[in-house]
Design a protein around this motif. Structure first.
Motif, PDB file in Angstrom:
ATOM      1  N   TRP A   1       0.696  -1.129   0.112  1.00 34.70           N
ATOM      2  CA  TRP A   1      -0.162  -0.056   0.161  1.00 34.70           C
ATOM      3  C   TRP A   1       0.831   1.255   0.183  1.00 34.70           C
ATOM      4  O   TRP A   1       0.270   2.434  -0.324  1.00 34.70           O
ATOM      5  CB  TRP A   1      -0.861  -0.058   1.214  1.00 34.70           C
ATOM      6  CG  TRP A   1      -0.221  -0.107   2.730  1.00 34.70           C
ATOM      7  CD1 TRP A   1      -0.181  -1.335   3.218  1.00 34.70           C
ATOM      8  CD2 TRP A   1       0.370   0.916   3.222  1.00 34.70           C
ATOM      9  NE1 TRP A   1       0.671  -1.101   4.620  1.00 34.70           N
ATOM     10  CE2 TRP A   1       0.522   0.505   4.518  1.00 34.70           C
ATOM     11  CE3 TRP A   1       0.783   2.384   3.185  1.00 34.70           C
ATOM     12  CZ2 TRP A   1       1.440   1.051   5.641  1.00 34.70           C
ATOM     13  CZ3 TRP A   1       1.216   2.940   4.157  1.00 34.70           C
ATOM     14  CH2 TRP A   1       1.704   2.396   5.138  1.00 34.70           C
ATOM     15  N   TYR A   2       1.980   1.249   0.283  1.00 39.15           N
ATOM     16  CA  TYR A   2       3.120   2.449   0.332  1.00 39.15           C
ATOM     17  C   TYR A   2       3.220   3.077  -1.110  1.00 39.15           C
ATOM     18  O   TYR A   2       3.294   2.368  -2.121  1.00 39.15           O
ATOM     19  CB  TYR A   2       4.442   2.139   0.672  1.00 39.15           C
ATOM     20  CG  TYR A   2       5.171   3.298   0.813  1.00 39.15           C
ATOM     21  CD1 TYR A   2       5.081   4.401   1.726  1.00 39.15           C
ATOM     22  CD2 TYR A   2       6.114   3.308  -0.149  1.00 39.15           C
ATOM     23  CE1 TYR A   2       5.725   5.271   1.567  1.00 39.15           C
ATOM     24  CE2 TYR A   2       7.080   4.608  -0.207  1.00 39.15           C
ATOM     25  CZ  TYR A   2       6.855   5.581   0.740  1.00 39.15           C
ATOM     26  OH  TYR A   2       7.614   6.607   0.680  1.00 39.15           O
ATOM     27  N   ASP A   3       2.803   4.276  -1.016  1.00 44.55           N
ATOM     28  CA  ASP A   3       2.816   5.184  -2.324  1.00 44.55           C
ATOM     29  C   ASP A   3       4.100   6.297  -2.183  1.00 44.55           C
ATOM     30  O   ASP A   3       4.211   6.945  -1.427  1.00 44.55           O
ATOM     31  CB  ASP A   3       1.655   6.243  -2.112  1.00 44.55           C
ATOM     32  CG  ASP A   3       1.649   7.006  -3.600  1.00 44.55           C
ATOM     33  OD1 ASP A   3       2.548   6.915  -4.395  1.00 44.55           O
ATOM     34  OD2 ASP A   3       0.743   7.847  -3.588  1.00 44.55           O
ATOM     35  N   ALA A   4       4.955   5.832  -3.152  1.00 44.98           N
ATOM     36  CA  ALA A   4       6.257   6.655  -2.990  1.00 44.98           C
ATOM     37  C   ALA A   4       5.885   8.062  -3.213  1.00 44.98           C
ATOM     38  O   ALA A   4       6.949   9.011  -2.977  1.00 44.98           O
ATOM     39  CB  ALA A   4       7.210   6.047  -4.077  1.00 44.98           C
ATOM     40  N   GLY A   5       4.734   8.490  -3.922  1.00 44.81           N
ATOM     41  CA  GLY A   5       5.014   9.738  -4.180  1.00 44.81           C
ATOM     42  C   GLY A   5       3.633  10.287  -2.921  1.00 44.81           C
ATOM     43  O   GLY A   5       3.365  11.742  -3.447  1.00 44.81           O
ATOM     44  N   GLY A   6       3.436   9.758  -1.958  1.00 41.83           N
ATOM     45  CA  GLY A   6       2.687  10.241  -0.778  1.00 41.83           C
ATOM     46  C   GLY A   6       3.436  11.158  -0.221  1.00 41.83           C
ATOM     47  O   GLY A   6       4.729  11.784  -0.570  1.00 41.83           O
ATOM     48  N   GLU A   7       2.635  11.590   0.815  1.00 37.10           N
ATOM     49  CA  GLU A   7       3.127  12.627   1.710  1.00 37.10           C
ATOM     50  C   GLU A   7       4.270  12.074   2.773  1.00 37.10           C
ATOM     51  O   GLU A   7       5.265  12.990   3.434  1.00 37.10           O
ATOM     52  CB  GLU A   7       2.142  13.101   2.779  1.00 37.10           C
ATOM     53  CG  GLU A   7       1.111  14.064   1.863  1.00 37.10           C
ATOM     54  CD  GLU A   7       0.003  14.829   2.733  1.00 37.10           C
ATOM     55  OE1 GLU A   7      -0.174  14.306   3.918  1.00 37.10           O
ATOM     56  OE2 GLU A   7      -0.954  15.254   2.139  1.00 37.10           O
TER      57      GLU A   7
END
Length: 210
Positions: free
Chosen positions: A174-180
């Protein structure tokens, strides 16, 4: 292989040759069974004959990818434990941190370990499973020691370790490298959740409840 007290927290690109890098891409996009040696060859700019010069086939590529992942996980786990000294709580936290970081920094490579184990021949699967069990056993040993010292109060240490390890693995899903949040921020939160899972109480909390 780095082994300094902080190297286990530093992540570069996975150390895979061009063929295996292309295989990682192909296995993630179309799955192990959907990928072809010809497609992998195209992705890395080699001929099919050139591919076979480096790797005997898809099974060997899959094994090499998973073995490389386990090599990285194992030396980082060892360095993380060493950095925790004689404190089982610190060793536990370090091991959870590096396991979570690994599954965020190596999203595609780690994903193969979650989705393609069934594609391994039985003897290859057994070797990878044994190494995974060894890594989890290191975490379990520190949890058991912390429980024996009254630092962790969980009544179900084995279930707690299974849950925590699963949580670390799932960060890669679920980790989003483009997230905050950075991987380090997420890993810090994961460590706190892990400590809650094993029912850790600080000395200050113990004194306050006394």
């Amino acid at each position: 292989m780095a082994d300094s007290s902080t190297a286990w927290r530093s992540y570069d690109r996975p150390h895979l040759d061009p063929v295996l890098t292309a295989a990682v891409e192909a296995f993630n996009e179309v799955g192990y069974h959907g990928a072809t040696v010809r497609d992998i060859a195209r992705r890395c700019g080699l001929s099919v004959a050139g591919i076979y010069h480096h790797h005997a086939g898809k099974q060997e590529m899959l094994v090499a990818i998973l073995a490389s992942t386990m090599d990285e996980l194992m030396w980082r786990n060892e360095a993380a434990r060493r950095a925790g000294g004689d404190d089982p709580v610190a060793r536990f936290c370090n091991q959870i941190e590096t396991l979570a970081l690994s599954h965020m920094y190596w999203l595609k490579q780690a994903a193969i370990g979650s989705t393609e184990m069934r594609a391994l021949a039985p003897h290859n699967r057994g070797a990878i499973v044994a190494r995974r069990a060894e890594l989890q056993r290191h975490i379990q040993d520190d949890v058991d020691l912390a429980v024996s010292r009254g630092l962790f109060r969980t009544a179900h240490p084995k279930d707690a370790v299974r849950a925590v390890v699963g949580m670390c693995i799932q960060t890669g899903q679920w980790y989003d490298a483009g997230g905050e949040m950075s991987p380090e921020q997420v890993a810090s939160d994961i460590v706190q959740v892990a400590l809650d899972t094993v029912a850790y109480r600080t000395h200050a909390e113990e004194n306050a409840s006394a």
